[in-house]
Motif scaffolding. Structure first.
Motif, PDB file in Angstrom:
ATOM      1  N   THR A 122      15.371   2.770  11.853  1.00  0.00           N
ATOM      2  CA  THR A 122      14.206   1.945  11.519  1.00  0.00           C
ATOM      3  C   THR A 122      14.617   0.619  10.871  1.00  0.00           C
ATOM      4  OG1 THR A 122      13.985   2.961   9.319  1.00  0.00           O
ATOM      5  CG2 THR A 122      12.782   4.006  11.144  1.00  0.00           C
ATOM      6  N   MET A 123      15.899   0.325  10.871  1.00  0.00           N
ATOM      7  CA  MET A 123      16.386  -0.853  10.136  1.00  0.00           C
ATOM      8  C   MET A 123      15.774  -2.159  10.656  1.00  0.00           C
ATOM      9  SD  MET A 123      18.689   0.134   7.787  1.00  0.00           S
ATOM     10  CE  MET A 123      20.207  -0.772   7.624  1.00  0.00           C
ATOM     11  N   ASP A 124      15.732  -2.347  11.969  1.00  0.00           N
ATOM     12  CA  ASP A 124      15.191  -3.588  12.508  1.00  0.00           C
ATOM     13  C   ASP A 124      13.701  -3.711  12.205  1.00  0.00           C
ATOM     14  OD1 ASP A 124      17.671  -4.285  13.468  1.00  0.00           O
ATOM     15  OD2 ASP A 124      17.284  -3.633  15.529  1.00  0.00           O
ATOM     16  N   ALA A 125      12.976  -2.608  12.359  1.00  0.00           N
ATOM     17  CA  ALA A 125      11.536  -2.629  12.076  1.00  0.00           C
ATOM     18  C   ALA A 125      11.285  -2.932  10.610  1.00  0.00           C
ATOM     19  CB  ALA A 125      10.905  -1.292  12.468  1.00  0.00           C
ATOM     20  N   LEU A 126      12.077  -2.317   9.724  1.00  0.00           N
ATOM     21  CA  LEU A 126      11.889  -2.553   8.295  1.00  0.00           C
ATOM     22  C   LEU A 126      12.234  -3.996   7.938  1.00  0.00           C
ATOM     23  CD1 LEU A 126      11.130  -1.420   5.567  1.00  0.00           C
ATOM     24  CD2 LEU A 126      13.495  -0.621   5.290  1.00  0.00           C
ATOM     25  N   ALA A 127      13.279  -4.535   8.547  1.00  0.00           N
ATOM     26  CA  ALA A 127      13.629  -5.938   8.295  1.00  0.00           C
ATOM     27  C   ALA A 127      12.471  -6.855   8.683  1.00  0.00           C
ATOM     28  CB  ALA A 127      14.895  -6.309   9.068  1.00  0.00           C
ATOM     29  N   VAL A 135       2.501  -3.565  11.826  1.00  0.00           N
ATOM     30  CA  VAL A 135       3.103  -2.296  12.249  1.00  0.00           C
ATOM     31  C   VAL A 135       3.919  -2.591  13.504  1.00  0.00           C
ATOM     32  CG1 VAL A 135       2.661   0.056  13.056  1.00  0.00           C
ATOM     33  CG2 VAL A 135       1.192  -0.961  11.289  1.00  0.00           C
ATOM     34  N   PRO A 136       5.245  -2.606  13.406  1.00  0.00           N
ATOM     35  CA  PRO A 136       6.070  -2.994  14.551  1.00  0.00           C
ATOM     36  C   PRO A 136       5.823  -2.157  15.804  1.00  0.00           C
ATOM     37  CG  PRO A 136       7.386  -2.970  12.553  1.00  0.00           C
ATOM     38  CD  PRO A 136       6.058  -2.368  12.203  1.00  0.00           C
ATOM     39  N   ARG A 137       5.616  -0.863  15.617  1.00  0.00           N
ATOM     40  CA  ARG A 137       5.287   0.004  16.755  1.00  0.00           C
ATOM     41  C   ARG A 137       4.293   1.052  16.280  1.00  0.00           C
ATOM     42  NH1 ARG A 137       7.842   0.117  21.267  1.00  0.00           N
ATOM     43  NH2 ARG A 137       9.815  -0.588  20.386  1.00  0.00           N
ATOM     44  N   ARG A 138       3.131   1.105  16.886  1.00  0.00           N
ATOM     45  CA  ARG A 138       2.098   2.049  16.470  1.00  0.00           C
ATOM     46  C   ARG A 138       2.523   3.490  16.733  1.00  0.00           C
ATOM     47  NH1 ARG A 138      -3.267   0.946  19.483  1.00  0.00           N
ATOM     48  NH2 ARG A 138      -1.798   1.096  21.225  1.00  0.00           N
ATOM     49  N   ASP A 182      -4.635   6.221  32.435  1.00  0.00           N
ATOM     50  CA  ASP A 182      -5.326   5.537  31.344  1.00  0.00           C
ATOM     51  C   ASP A 182      -4.547   5.660  30.031  1.00  0.00           C
ATOM     52  OD1 ASP A 182      -7.319   4.766  33.035  1.00  0.00           O
ATOM     53  OD2 ASP A 182      -8.736   6.340  32.425  1.00  0.00           O
ATOM     54  N   ASN A 183      -4.045   6.864  29.747  1.00  0.00           N
ATOM     55  CA  ASN A 183      -3.258   7.062  28.528  1.00  0.00           C
ATOM     56  C   ASN A 183      -1.985   6.225  28.561  1.00  0.00           C
ATOM     57  OD1 ASN A 183      -4.649   8.701  26.732  1.00  0.00           O
ATOM     58  ND2 ASN A 183      -4.005  10.597  27.728  1.00  0.00           N
ATOM     59  N   VAL A 184      -1.325   6.204  29.695  1.00  0.00           N
ATOM     60  CA  VAL A 184      -0.062   5.465  29.803  1.00  0.00           C
ATOM     61  C   VAL A 184      -0.296   3.974  29.576  1.00  0.00           C
ATOM     62  CG1 VAL A 184       1.800   4.801  31.349  1.00  0.00           C
ATOM     63  CG2 VAL A 184       1.032   7.182  31.282  1.00  0.00           C
ATOM     64  N   VAL A 185      -1.355   3.438  30.168  1.00  0.00           N
ATOM     65  CA  VAL A 185      -1.654   2.013  29.984  1.00  0.00           C
ATOM     66  C   VAL A 185      -1.904   1.698  28.510  1.00  0.00           C
ATOM     67  CG1 VAL A 185      -3.375   0.233  30.433  1.00  0.00           C
ATOM     68  CG2 VAL A 185      -2.547   1.655  32.305  1.00  0.00           C
ATOM     69  N   ALA A 186      -2.593   2.620  27.819  1.00  0.00           N
ATOM     70  CA  ALA A 186      -2.959   2.361  26.420  1.00  0.00           C
ATOM     71  C   ALA A 186      -1.808   2.575  25.452  1.00  0.00           C
ATOM     72  CB  ALA A 186      -4.135   3.263  26.029  1.00  0.00           C
ATOM     73  N   HIS A 187      -0.848   3.453  25.784  1.00  0.00           N
ATOM     74  CA  HIS A 187       0.121   3.881  24.769  1.00  0.00           C
ATOM     75  C   HIS A 187       1.586   3.837  25.225  1.00  0.00           C
ATOM     76  CE1 HIS A 187      -3.280   5.151  22.402  1.00  0.00           C
ATOM     77  NE2 HIS A 187      -3.707   5.931  23.368  1.00  0.00           N
ATOM     78  N   ALA A 188       1.880   3.157  26.299  1.00  0.00           N
ATOM     79  CA  ALA A 188       3.252   3.138  26.809  1.00  0.00           C
ATOM     80  C   ALA A 188       4.236   2.551  25.810  1.00  0.00           C
ATOM     81  CB  ALA A 188       3.314   2.364  28.124  1.00  0.00           C
ATOM     82  N   ASP A 189       3.779   1.645  24.949  1.00  0.00           N
ATOM     83  CA  ASP A 189       4.678   0.990  23.994  1.00  0.00           C
ATOM     84  C   ASP A 189       4.642   1.625  22.607  1.00  0.00           C
ATOM     85  OD1 ASP A 189       5.569  -0.885  25.858  1.00  0.00           O
ATOM     86  OD2 ASP A 189       3.868  -2.211  25.461  1.00  0.00           O
ATOM     87  N   ASP A 190       3.874   2.716  22.444  1.00  0.00           N
ATOM     88  CA  ASP A 190       3.721   3.349  21.135  1.00  0.00           C
ATOM     89  C   ASP A 190       4.725   4.472  20.936  1.00  0.00           C
ATOM     90  OD1 ASP A 190       1.537   1.708  20.876  1.00  0.00           O
ATOM     91  OD2 ASP A 190       0.062   3.284  21.319  1.00  0.00           O
ATOM     92  N   TRP A 191       4.950   4.814  19.642  1.00  0.00           N
ATOM     93  CA  TRP A 191       5.597   6.086  19.340  1.00  0.00           C
ATOM     94  C   TRP A 191       4.580   7.188  19.655  1.00  0.00           C
ATOM     95  CZ3 TRP A 191      10.535   6.230  18.866  1.00  0.00           C
ATOM     96  CH2 TRP A 191      11.260   5.238  18.186  1.00  0.00           C
ATOM     97  N   ARG A 223       7.094   8.281  31.334  1.00  0.00           N
ATOM     98  CA  ARG A 223       5.891   7.455  31.189  1.00  0.00           C
ATOM     99  C   ARG A 223       5.828   6.781  29.807  1.00  0.00           C
ATOM    100  NH1 ARG A 223       1.764   9.122  34.681  1.00  0.00           N
ATOM    101  NH2 ARG A 223       2.685   9.952  36.591  1.00  0.00           N
ATOM    102  N   TYR A 224       6.328   7.475  28.802  1.00  0.00           N
ATOM    103  CA  TYR A 224       6.296   6.966  27.424  1.00  0.00           C
ATOM    104  C   TYR A 224       7.734   6.882  26.902  1.00  0.00           C
ATOM    105  CZ  TYR A 224       1.456   8.658  27.784  1.00  0.00           C
ATOM    106  OH  TYR A 224       0.177   8.903  28.188  1.00  0.00           O
ATOM    107  N   PRO A 225       8.380   5.738  27.040  1.00  0.00           N
ATOM    108  CA  PRO A 225       9.793   5.618  26.625  1.00  0.00           C
ATOM    109  C   PRO A 225      10.021   5.964  25.155  1.00  0.00           C
ATOM    110  CG  PRO A 225       9.090   3.702  27.884  1.00  0.00           C
ATOM    111  CD  PRO A 225       7.856   4.486  27.594  1.00  0.00           C
ATOM    112  N   HIS A 226       8.972   5.839  24.333  1.00  0.00           N
ATOM    113  CA  HIS A 226       9.111   6.094  22.893  1.00  0.00           C
ATOM    114  C   HIS A 226       8.438   7.406  22.489  1.00  0.00           C
ATOM    115  CE1 HIS A 226      10.621   2.020  22.740  1.00  0.00           C
ATOM    116  NE2 HIS A 226       9.536   1.607  23.350  1.00  0.00           N
TER     117      HIS A 226
END
Length: 384
Positions: free
Chosen positions: A20-25, A265-268, A283-292, A313-316
């Motif tokens: 989480t170092m980059d996000a915290l920075a 919030v760097p990543r929801r 629909d879920n993938v479109v809404a949350h593909a970039d989320d944890w 579908r969800y890399p994170h």
């Protein structure tokens, strides 16, 4: 005087194996911007600066960069140690830090304030590092210090002694689990919620403001006693709690106001619940593909390689759980009750499957296989 109350940076913590170092920075950079925009005079960090008693070199670098950036705004910075910190490691270079950055880790100095003056006179800041009774009672052999409540009460008496010797307004900074805190999944991993660890709110009587750390969600115990929480979401249990800090203003008479300042919030974080196919819907993938993503799939049976399919579908996607939807029968009757009333081996097997599948018994095909196996067993016994 304007004071920014932060806590629980947890530099070095990972989120499900990811740094989480980059996000915290990024978030601490936003804190620095807020300090400058709001003309903050003093920044407080109420413990758990690091996530480990043995921080990495990168963690020290991030802390150093953050403190220097805050100092360059013109604000004073006051840091105390928490239960995750090693007070010795955090405080070893306190004397070497530039003027205006104060790291308070010595329990013997609780009654000695850091004093910052404004147009209305002095404000005295009393830093209370995290106090483990078994470790710090050696400093005060005359006191009975068996619990966190007793130890914090003694520390606050030292603060009030200091207040009697130093006229003016006062702020205390502490790291503990105070009574009245909402008991949620976002509580610290190691917090024991028994009575021995709870510090009564009345212990904090006296100062104009009390900046607390240890709880990762924003909480207000009284107008003048508050938790700021952590600047990042460190668990899915915290996902609905805002991230930010308190902007506290003291006037000539003491506490004047407190305003919440949101942080980016760097990543929801999101928890998706349903069958695996529903979670993987377009629909879920479109809404949350970039989320944890924490995926809780409710299919009756465990699915094949659910994490692999989810991460396509969800890399994170960080977490997957199988929680079959319970039936009313499973809720009413316990496993032991079903076993007691089972008359045949078929009944016992069905009871077991209902138990491990949250109330869902065998499928039609499984029931056929069970009957075939049991019939074969009966025939084999008859031939003996």
């Amino acid at each position: 005087m304007r004071i920014l109350h932060t806590s629980d940076w947890h530099i070095g913590r990972t989120f499900h194996g990811t740094s989480t170092m980059d996000a915290l920075a990024e978030v601490l950079g936003a804190v620095t911007v807020q300090v400058r925009e709001h003309d903050v005079d003093v920044v407080l960090v109420a413990g758990d600066v690091f996530d480990s008693a043995t921080p990495s070199g990168a963690a020290y670098t991030l802390l150093g960069d953050a403190l220097v950036a805050l100092h360059e705004t013109g604000a004073r910075v006051i840091v105390t140690s928490g239960n995750h910190d090693s007070a010795a490691r955090l405080g070893f270079q306190a004397r070497l830090l530039r003027d205006g950055i104060h790291v308070l880790t010595d329990p013997r100095a609780i009654g000695e304030p850091v004093t910052v003056a404004d147009a209305d006179g002095p404000v005295h800041f009393y830093g209370i590092p995290y106090l483990e009774p078994a470790i710090v009672r050696q400093h005060w052999p005359e006191a009975t210090l068996r619990t966190q409540a007793q130890t914090m009460a003694h520390a606050m008496e030292l603060v009030r002694d200091g207040m009697r010797q130093h006229a003016g307004r006062s702020v205390a900074i502490a790291h503990c689990f105070a009574a009245g805190v909402e008991a949620t999944a976002g509580l610290e991993r190691e917090v024991r919620q028994g009575g021995l660890d709870v510090v009564p709110l009345s212990v904090f009587d006296g100062p104009d403001y009390v900046a607390l750390g240890h709880i990762h969600g924003r909480q207000q115990l009284s107008e003048r006693v508050r938790y700021a929480g952590a600047p990042l979401h460190y668990s899915f249990g915290e996902q609905h709690k805002p991230r930010g800090s308190w902007l506290v203003e003291l006037d000539a008479d003491g506490f004047a106001s407190a305003e919440w300042l949101d942080l980016p919030v760097p990543r929801r974080l999101v928890t998706l619940t349903g069958t695996l196919d529903e979670i993987l819907s377009a629909d879920n993938v479109v809404a949350h593909a970039d989320d944890w993503v924490c995926a809780i799939y409710t299919d009756t049976l465990p699915q094949t390689e659910p994490m692999r399919r989810l991460r396509e579908r969800y890399p994170h996607c960080a977490m997957v759980q199988h929680q079959p939807a319970a039936t009313s029968a499973a809720d009413v009757r316990s496993y032991s009750e079903r076993l007691r009333t089972a008359a045949t081996d078929t009944d016992r097997i069905e009871a077991f499957l209902e138990h491990v599948r949250a109330g869902h018994g065998p499928t039609e095909r499984e029931a056929e296989l069970i009957r075939e196996v049991l019939d074969d067993a009966v025939r084999a016994e008859a031939l003996v």
